[in-house]
Design a protein around this motif. Sequence first.
Motif, short mmCIF file in Angstrom:
data_model
loop_
_atom_site.label_atom_id
_atom_site.label_comp_id
_atom_site.label_asym_id
_atom_site.label_seq_id
_atom_site.Cartn_x
_atom_site.Cartn_y
_atom_site.Cartn_z
N VAL A 313 50.86 36.88 32.57
CA VAL A 313 50.66 35.87 33.60
C VAL A 313 49.19 35.47 33.58
CG1 VAL A 313 50.77 35.35 36.05
CG2 VAL A 313 52.50 36.83 35.02
N GLU A 314 48.94 34.19 33.48
CA GLU A 314 47.56 33.74 33.50
C GLU A 314 47.01 33.86 34.91
OE1 GLU A 314 44.89 29.84 32.21
OE2 GLU A 314 47.05 29.93 31.79
N LEU A 315 45.90 34.53 35.05
CA LEU A 315 45.33 34.85 36.35
C LEU A 315 43.99 34.13 36.50
CD1 LEU A 315 45.69 36.59 38.92
CD2 LEU A 315 44.42 38.39 37.74
N ARG A 316 43.86 33.34 37.56
CA ARG A 316 42.61 32.65 37.84
C ARG A 316 42.13 33.07 39.22
NH1 ARG A 316 45.96 28.01 36.86
NH2 ARG A 316 46.22 27.65 34.62
N LEU A 317 40.89 33.51 39.28
CA LEU A 317 40.31 34.01 40.52
C LEU A 317 39.22 33.06 40.98
CD1 LEU A 317 40.01 37.80 39.63
CD2 LEU A 317 41.89 36.62 40.75
N GLY A 318 39.33 32.65 42.25
CA GLY A 318 38.34 31.78 42.84
C GLY A 318 37.45 32.53 43.81
N SER A 319 37.54 32.16 45.08
CA SER A 319 36.71 32.79 46.11
C SER A 319 37.41 34.04 46.64
CB SER A 319 36.45 31.79 47.25
OG SER A 319 35.69 32.38 48.27
N VAL A 320 37.11 35.17 46.03
CA VAL A 320 37.62 36.48 46.47
C VAL A 320 36.42 37.42 46.55
CG1 VAL A 320 40.03 36.33 45.76
CG2 VAL A 320 38.29 36.85 44.04
N PRO A 321 35.55 37.24 47.53
CA PRO A 321 34.27 37.97 47.55
C PRO A 321 34.40 39.47 47.73
CG PRO A 321 34.60 36.78 49.61
CD PRO A 321 35.70 36.34 48.70
N ARG A 322 35.50 39.96 48.32
CA ARG A 322 35.64 41.39 48.58
C ARG A 322 36.50 42.10 47.55
NH1 ARG A 322 36.13 42.48 55.11
NH2 ARG A 322 34.37 41.19 55.75
#
Length: 525
Positions: A313-322
Motif C-alpha cells: 500500500v502506498e503510504l503518504r504522510l502529511g501533517s502528523v507531528p506526533r
Amino acid sequence: MPRIKRPRRCERPSSDAGDAAADRLSALPDDLLHLILLRLDTRTALSTAALARRWARLPRELPALELRVGDVLPRRYHRALALHHSRLAPGVVPDAAALLELDALIARCQRRAMRAFADGVTGLLMEFPAAGDGEEDDQRRQAKSLRLEFFPTEEAGCVDRLIPTALAAWGVEHLELVARPPHLDLYDGPAYAFPHHLLSDELHRSRLRRLKLANCTVPPLHRYGALAELVLRDMPASTPMSTYRRLFTSTGSPLETLRLVSCGCAGTARQLVVSSSTSRLRELVVDGCSFLAIELRALPMLERLACQGRDTVELRLGSVPRLAHVSLAFSERSKPGHGELGCFLDGGAAGVSTLAVRFTGPSRWIAPRPLETKLTGLRRLLVADVPSSWDVTWTRLLLMAAPALEVMHIHVAPPGPDEEEEKPGREIRWPAFKFRHRRLREVAVAGFGRTWRQIFLVRYMARVCKAMQRVLLLKDWCVREIGLWDWELVQQQECPWSEEEKAVLRKQVRYGRYWCRPQLQVVVG
C-alpha cells in the motif's frame, strides 16, 4: 463349595443427605466460587445455577460474557462444510446433486443453531431483566464485556434486544459483534446493521468504550461519547470510501484507537485520504485491507501507525507531528513504483523514533535508491523477515537516512522447504562514496548464516559507524513481537559453531584493510 458373598445393596440417600451434599457446594467461599466460574466458558458458567442455591446468583457477576452460535453447531455441520469445499476444489468435477444436498444440510444446521441461540438469549434476558423492570440494582446482572457471534437470519432479532439491555442495564463497556455470513449468501453488503437507533439513552450509551464489529454496518460515532477504541473487521468490498473517511472526520468523536482488519472498499482508485485537524486519533492500524494508497494529510494527535498486508500500500504522510512509532509489513509488490522506500517513508516520518519494517517476497523488490528525506528522529530500527535469498545490504538505505539511529536489529528469515536449493537473488552494487555514522552503537543480525553479503554488511557498519560498541551475530535466533511497535530477540537453540569459527568471525568484524576496532564487542551466538 465356597459361598459367594453378594455385595450389599446401596441404600438411596435420603433428602437430608442430598441437601447436605448441596450444602457442601454452598459452603465454599465466594472467592473460590468466582475463580471456578472465571475458568469456565459462558455457556457452562450460566448452567451452574442448577448446582446449588448460592451458584444461582453468582453468574450475575461474570465480568465477561461470550455467546457464540458456533457452540451449538453440530459436528455434521463442520463435516458437510469441509466436504462442500473439497467438492469445489480446483481440478475436481463437481456433482450438482451432491452439492445441492450439502447446501440444504448446511443451511438447515445454521437455522437450527440460530433458533437455539435465540432461545438462549431470550432466556438470559428473562432471567436478568433490564433496568426499570422492578428488580433491585444488586439483583441485576453486571458485566464489563460482551461478545456475540451469530448468523444474521430472522432469529437475529434477539441481538437487537440484547445490546440495549447489556449497555443500559448491565454496564457493558466492551462490545464485540461477529456476524458470520450465512452459507451461499449472495448479498453484497454488511450482514448485520448495528442497532444504534435503539440506544436513545445518552447516559447509558456513553458507557461504551470499546467496540468491535465484524461484517456489520458502522454506527455514527458522534452518538457514543466515551468510545475510545473501534475495530472493524471483514467489511465487504462494496463499502464506499466515504464510510472510512467519516471515522476520522466525525464531529465530536472521542475515538483514540482505530483498527481496520481485512476491510474491502469500493471504487477503482481505492485511495483513503484523511484530513482532520480536530481528530483525537492516537493509534491507527490497517491490516490486510484492499486500499491501494493511504494519505494522511492531517492527524495532529496520531502517535502510532501500523500498515500491514499481503499487497503493498502506498503510504503518504502529511501533517502528523506526533507520529513516533511506525510498523510496516508487506509481502508482495502489487503495483509498479512501490519499489522505492519513499513510497512508505517520506517527509511526514521525520520525527519517528521507532520503526519496524517487514518487506518480503520471492525476490527483492526494494530498489537501492537512497531516501530523499531524512529520518532525523529515528532511534530504534527493526528490519524483520528478510528472505535469505535477498541481498541484505539494502538495509544500508535506512542507515544512511537515519543520522540519529542508535539500535539496529536485522532478522533474516530461515529458508523455506522450497528455497533450500534456490540461488541467491541479484546483488546490489553500491557506488563508492564516503559515509560516516556517529550514533549507532548496537547492531544485531538474527538468523545470521555467515553468508558473504551478511559479513560484508556487518564489516561495513563496523567501519563507518564510529560509535559502534556491540555487534551481535545470532544464528538460531528469531524476533518476538511485543505488540506492533516493540520486539525482543529470542534464542531458539544453541549455536552450532565451534570456538574457532567464532574467533574467525570476531576477527573479520574487528579488523579490515582500512579500520581496526579491537575494543568492539562481538557476540557470536
